[in-house]
Scaffold this motif. Sequence first.
Motif, short mmCIF file in Angstrom:
data_model
loop_
_atom_site.label_atom_id
_atom_site.label_comp_id
_atom_site.label_asym_id
_atom_site.label_seq_id
_atom_site.Cartn_x
_atom_site.Cartn_y
_atom_site.Cartn_z
N LYS A 92 0.83 -1.21 0.00
CA LYS A 92 0.00 0.00 0.00
C LYS A 92 0.87 1.25 0.00
N TRP A 93 1.89 1.26 0.83
CA TRP A 93 2.80 2.40 0.90
C TRP A 93 3.50 2.60 -0.44
N ALA A 94 4.03 1.51 -1.00
CA ALA A 94 4.75 1.58 -2.27
C ALA A 94 3.83 2.04 -3.40
N MET A 95 2.60 1.53 -3.44
CA MET A 95 1.67 1.91 -4.50
C MET A 95 1.30 3.39 -4.40
N THR A 96 1.05 3.87 -3.20
CA THR A 96 0.73 5.28 -3.02
C THR A 96 1.87 6.16 -3.51
N ASN A 97 3.10 5.82 -3.14
CA ASN A 97 4.25 6.61 -3.56
C ASN A 97 4.48 6.52 -5.07
N LEU A 98 4.30 5.35 -5.64
CA LEU A 98 4.44 5.20 -7.09
C LEU A 98 3.38 6.02 -7.81
N LEU A 99 2.15 5.99 -7.34
CA LEU A 99 1.09 6.75 -8.00
C LEU A 99 1.32 8.25 -7.89
N LYS A 100 1.83 8.72 -6.76
CA LYS A 100 2.17 10.14 -6.63
C LYS A 100 3.23 10.53 -7.65
N TYR A 101 4.23 9.69 -7.80
CA TYR A 101 5.29 9.92 -8.78
C TYR A 101 4.73 9.93 -10.21
N LEU A 102 3.88 8.96 -10.53
CA LEU A 102 3.33 8.88 -11.88
C LEU A 102 2.40 10.05 -12.20
N ILE A 103 1.63 10.50 -11.22
CA ILE A 103 0.73 11.63 -11.45
C ILE A 103 1.54 12.92 -11.68
N LYS A 104 2.68 13.05 -11.02
CA LYS A 104 3.54 14.21 -11.28
C LYS A 104 4.05 14.18 -12.71
N LYS A 105 4.41 13.00 -13.20
CA LYS A 105 4.90 12.86 -14.57
C LYS A 105 3.78 12.97 -15.60
N HIS A 106 2.59 12.52 -15.23
CA HIS A 106 1.44 12.47 -16.14
C HIS A 106 0.24 13.12 -15.46
N PRO A 107 0.25 14.45 -15.32
CA PRO A 107 -0.78 15.13 -14.51
C PRO A 107 -2.20 15.01 -15.05
N ASP A 108 -2.38 14.64 -16.29
CA ASP A 108 -3.72 14.49 -16.86
C ASP A 108 -4.27 13.07 -16.68
N ALA A 109 -3.49 12.20 -16.07
CA ALA A 109 -3.89 10.80 -15.96
C ALA A 109 -4.91 10.59 -14.85
N GLN A 110 -5.88 9.76 -15.15
CA GLN A 110 -6.87 9.31 -14.17
C GLN A 110 -6.42 7.94 -13.66
N ILE A 111 -6.63 7.67 -12.38
CA ILE A 111 -6.27 6.39 -11.79
C ILE A 111 -7.54 5.56 -11.62
N LEU A 112 -7.55 4.37 -12.25
CA LEU A 112 -8.71 3.47 -12.17
C LEU A 112 -8.25 2.05 -11.92
N GLY A 113 -9.14 1.26 -11.36
CA GLY A 113 -8.90 -0.17 -11.27
C GLY A 113 -9.30 -0.83 -12.58
N HIS A 114 -8.72 -1.97 -12.88
CA HIS A 114 -9.06 -2.69 -14.10
C HIS A 114 -10.57 -2.90 -14.19
N ARG A 115 -11.19 -3.26 -13.06
CA ARG A 115 -12.64 -3.52 -13.03
C ARG A 115 -13.48 -2.28 -13.30
N ASP A 116 -12.89 -1.08 -13.18
CA ASP A 116 -13.62 0.16 -13.43
C ASP A 116 -13.75 0.50 -14.90
N LEU A 117 -13.03 -0.20 -15.75
CA LEU A 117 -13.10 0.07 -17.19
C LEU A 117 -14.38 -0.55 -17.77
N PRO A 118 -14.95 0.08 -18.77
CA PRO A 118 -16.17 -0.47 -19.39
C PRO A 118 -15.95 -1.89 -19.92
N ASN A 119 -16.94 -2.70 -19.77
CA ASN A 119 -16.96 -4.07 -20.30
C ASN A 119 -15.93 -4.99 -19.68
#
Length: 138
Positions: A92-119
């Motif tokens: 959980k700690w590692a994922m939170t830190n990775l996502l913070k890093y990725l959002i800084k690099k890709h500020p327009d990115a939305q974070i979703l779970g695989h199950r949240d995608l249509p179909n």
Amino acid sequence: MRKIDLIVIHCSATRCNRDFPVTALIRCHADRFGFTGYHYYITRDGTVYQTRHEQLVGAHAKGYNSRSLGVCYEGGLNAQGKPEDTRTKAQKWAMTNLLKYLIKKHPDAQILGHRDLPNVHKDCPCFDVKAEYAGITI
């Protein structure tokens, strides 16, 4: 340069009481796709592995691969093989830190779970990504 507007969270769909190290993930994906489909993999001890360069299209979310990054954590099934959030505190700690890093690099990115995608008719990643990571911003 690829435009990333989506970060998709996955689980490896492996039992929490059985190891699925990064080498097993790489081997599994190489057999299936010819390359590793996820961009990042987080093992139970919280180690983050970059398994595919971000500029290379992955194979993790059909119809979304060209514009997304795939992040996967080891686990997602309880000891009986049923879908469950099996993330350790370290994951959980590692994922939170990775996502913070990725959002800084890709500020327009939305974070979703695989199950949240249509179909998508899977439990992956076996927790509510939108609720858990709604507060991650740059």
